[in-house]
Scaffold this motif. Structure first.
Motif, PDB file in Angstrom:
ATOM      1  N   ALA A 156       0.833  -1.205   0.000  1.00 51.28           N
ATOM      2  CA  ALA A 156       0.000   0.000   0.000  1.00 51.28           C
ATOM      3  C   ALA A 156       0.868   1.255   0.000  1.00 51.28           C
ATOM      4  O   ALA A 156       0.590   2.222  -0.731  1.00 51.28           O
ATOM      5  CB  ALA A 156      -0.923   0.002   1.217  1.00 51.28           C
ATOM      6  N   ALA A 157       1.934   1.246   0.795  1.00 55.01           N
ATOM      7  CA  ALA A 157       2.842   2.398   0.842  1.00 55.01           C
ATOM      8  C   ALA A 157       3.552   2.583  -0.491  1.00 55.01           C
ATOM      9  O   ALA A 157       3.759   3.722  -0.946  1.00 55.01           O
ATOM     10  CB  ALA A 157       3.854   2.209   1.973  1.00 55.01           C
ATOM     11  N   GLY A 160       1.374   4.244  -2.966  1.00 59.57           N
ATOM     12  CA  GLY A 160       1.265   5.670  -2.662  1.00 59.57           C
ATOM     13  C   GLY A 160       2.418   6.504  -3.152  1.00 59.57           C
ATOM     14  O   GLY A 160       2.271   7.719  -3.336  1.00 59.57           O
ATOM     15  N   MET A 161       3.571   5.891  -3.387  1.00 57.46           N
ATOM     16  CA  MET A 161       4.742   6.651  -3.837  1.00 57.46           C
ATOM     17  C   MET A 161       4.978   6.544  -5.338  1.00 57.46           C
ATOM     18  O   MET A 161       5.942   7.085  -5.872  1.00 57.46           O
ATOM     19  CB  MET A 161       6.004   6.172  -3.102  1.00 57.46           C
ATOM     20  N   SER A 162       4.076   5.874  -6.053  1.00 56.72           N
ATOM     21  CA  SER A 162       4.304   5.566  -7.468  1.00 56.72           C
ATOM     22  C   SER A 162       3.733   6.633  -8.397  1.00 56.72           C
ATOM     23  O   SER A 162       2.610   7.103  -8.220  1.00 56.72           O
ATOM     24  CB  SER A 162       3.682   4.209  -7.818  1.00 56.72           C
ATOM     25  N   ASP A 163       4.518   6.970  -9.420  1.00 59.94           N
ATOM     26  CA  ASP A 163       4.040   7.806 -10.527  1.00 59.94           C
ATOM     27  C   ASP A 163       3.388   6.952 -11.605  1.00 59.94           C
ATOM     28  O   ASP A 163       2.437   7.372 -12.259  1.00 59.94           O
ATOM     29  CB  ASP A 163       5.203   8.582 -11.150  1.00 59.94           C
ATOM     30  N   ASP A 207      -7.593   3.399  -2.617  1.00 63.32           N
ATOM     31  CA  ASP A 207      -7.304   3.580  -1.193  1.00 63.32           C
ATOM     32  C   ASP A 207      -5.893   4.083  -0.923  1.00 63.32           C
ATOM     33  O   ASP A 207      -5.658   4.719   0.117  1.00 63.32           O
ATOM     34  CB  ASP A 207      -7.498   2.254  -0.442  1.00 63.32           C
ATOM     35  N   ASN A 208      -4.956   3.807  -1.833  1.00 64.09           N
ATOM     36  CA  ASN A 208      -3.558   4.030  -1.483  1.00 64.09           C
ATOM     37  C   ASN A 208      -2.783   4.974  -2.397  1.00 64.09           C
ATOM     38  O   ASN A 208      -1.757   5.505  -1.981  1.00 64.09           O
ATOM     39  CB  ASN A 208      -2.828   2.678  -1.456  1.00 64.09           C
ATOM     40  N   ALA A 209      -3.235   5.166  -3.616  1.00 67.24           N
ATOM     41  CA  ALA A 209      -2.514   6.058  -4.525  1.00 67.24           C
ATOM     42  C   ALA A 209      -2.729   7.514  -4.127  1.00 67.24           C
ATOM     43  O   ALA A 209      -3.609   7.841  -3.328  1.00 67.24           O
ATOM     44  CB  ALA A 209      -2.946   5.813  -5.965  1.00 67.24           C
ATOM     45  N   GLY A 210      -1.913   8.364  -4.722  1.00 69.16           N
ATOM     46  CA  GLY A 210      -2.032   9.796  -4.447  1.00 69.16           C
ATOM     47  C   GLY A 210      -1.966  10.599  -5.722  1.00 69.16           C
ATOM     48  O   GLY A 210      -1.960  10.054  -6.830  1.00 69.16           O
ATOM     49  N   PRO A 245      -9.639  14.359  -6.037  1.00 64.87           N
ATOM     50  CA  PRO A 245      -9.342  15.246  -7.167  1.00 64.87           C
ATOM     51  C   PRO A 245      -8.404  14.644  -8.204  1.00 64.87           C
ATOM     52  O   PRO A 245      -8.547  14.896  -9.398  1.00 64.87           O
ATOM     53  CB  PRO A 245      -8.710  16.470  -6.495  1.00 64.87           C
ATOM     54  N   TRP A 246      -7.448  13.844  -7.766  1.00 63.79           N
ATOM     55  CA  TRP A 246      -6.443  13.315  -8.680  1.00 63.79           C
ATOM     56  C   TRP A 246      -6.953  12.120  -9.493  1.00 63.79           C
ATOM     57  O   TRP A 246      -6.403  11.804 -10.554  1.00 63.79           O
ATOM     58  CB  TRP A 246      -5.199  12.859  -7.903  1.00 63.79           C
ATOM     59  N   ALA A 247      -8.001  11.437  -8.997  1.00 59.45           N
ATOM     60  CA  ALA A 247      -8.372  10.140  -9.547  1.00 59.45           C
ATOM     61  C   ALA A 247      -8.843  10.216 -10.997  1.00 59.45           C
ATOM     62  O   ALA A 247      -8.586   9.305 -11.798  1.00 59.45           O
ATOM     63  CB  ALA A 247      -9.444   9.488  -8.678  1.00 59.45           C
TER      64      ALA A 247
END
Length: 268
Positions: A156-157, A160-163, A207-210, A245-247
């Motif tokens: 999950a982490a 969250g850090m992936s482009d 749940d985990n991406a940003g 907003p990013w999704a």
């Protein structure tokens, strides 16, 4: 910038290529060498520019050609000790990896492959061991994780850090449970050390991406229990409904089982 190609994604054979104009490395080697030669020729690329092979796990659809390719081109094969042991004992791998070409990696320990920073992390699956890979270059983070029984806190982490993210979307739950698989196989596929469904794949991303996530590729789709459009629409709908907003700006693609992909440009 660097390139990404899927040369096969599914139980019939998995292989991915990460590269610059100087060369690159394969992730998994479940596609035969003759097919790889043809595919590389079709792209105008040279297999001779492949410098390394890194392996996720020891199941045949990921490693059946690893010994042949490694021996033919003198390539080092990077895998954990347990994965190397699994390859050595896999009867489907007729040509074993020469010990001189074996390179041992450890979960969480970064290695450098010709300017690519590569960090393995654990992924639960019913193999000897299974690794996902965080690949960094020029400030861009590209992640590949496949054959996923369930999403761990560490995974999950990483999401969250992936482009850019390649993630398994193996089966549709309704298709699996109403399909022809025997009961034991349905339980194996859907179990905590099996594979990730379209729904759970979508949930893992939402749940985990940003906001840094730009693009997702869905990989390792089942031929019997999934369909490319169904997988894509399931993930896109979850992203659309997420209220984040990013999704809505995340591009979703599906990697086909037997058909090589386009050449995707990463970064820029």
């Amino acid at each position: 910038m660097f390139g990404f190609i899927s040369l096969g994604s599914g139980s019939c054979g998995n292989c991915y290529y990460i590269f610059t104009k100087e060369g690159g490395f394969l992730i998994d080697a479940g596609v035969g060498i003759r097919k790889l030669k043809k595919y590389f020729s079709d792209y105008g690329l040279s297999l001779g520019k492949v410098r390394q092979i890194i392996v996720t796990h020891d199941h045949a659809d990921h490693v059946k050609a690893v010994g042949v390719i490694s021996d033919t081109y003198g390539l080092p094969v990077y895998a954990t000790e347990r994965v190397h042991e699994g390859i050595a004992h896999n009867y489907c791998v007729r040509k074993k990896v020469n010990p001189a070409n074996m390179r041992i990696i450890e979960p969480g320990a970064e290695i450098n492959l010709d300017g690519f920073s590569v960090t393995p992390f654990r992924v639960p699956h019913d193999s000897h061991e299974n690794m996902g890979y965080i690949i960094r270059r020029d400030g861009v983070t590209f992640t590949l994780m496949t054959d996923i029984g369930h999403v761990t806190d560490e995974m999950a982490a990483v999401i969250g850090m992936s482009d850019y993210l390649v993630i398994e979307s193996n089966y549709d739950e309704d298709m699996l449970w109403t399909g022809v698989y025997p009961e034991y196989l349905k339980k194996r596929v859907s179990g905590g050390n099996g594979h990730l469904s379209n729904r759970l794949c979508a949930k893992a991303i939402v749940d985990n991406a940003g906001e840094r996530l730009r693009r997702v590729w869905l990989c390792h789709l089942s031929e019997e229990n999934n369909h490319p459009e169904l997988a894509r629409k399931t993930v896109e709908q979850e992203l659309s409904d997420a209220g984040k907003p990013w999704a809505g700006s995340v591009q979703v693609d599906v990697l086909r089982r037997n058909v090589p992909s386009l050449v995707f440009e990463i970064g820029g």
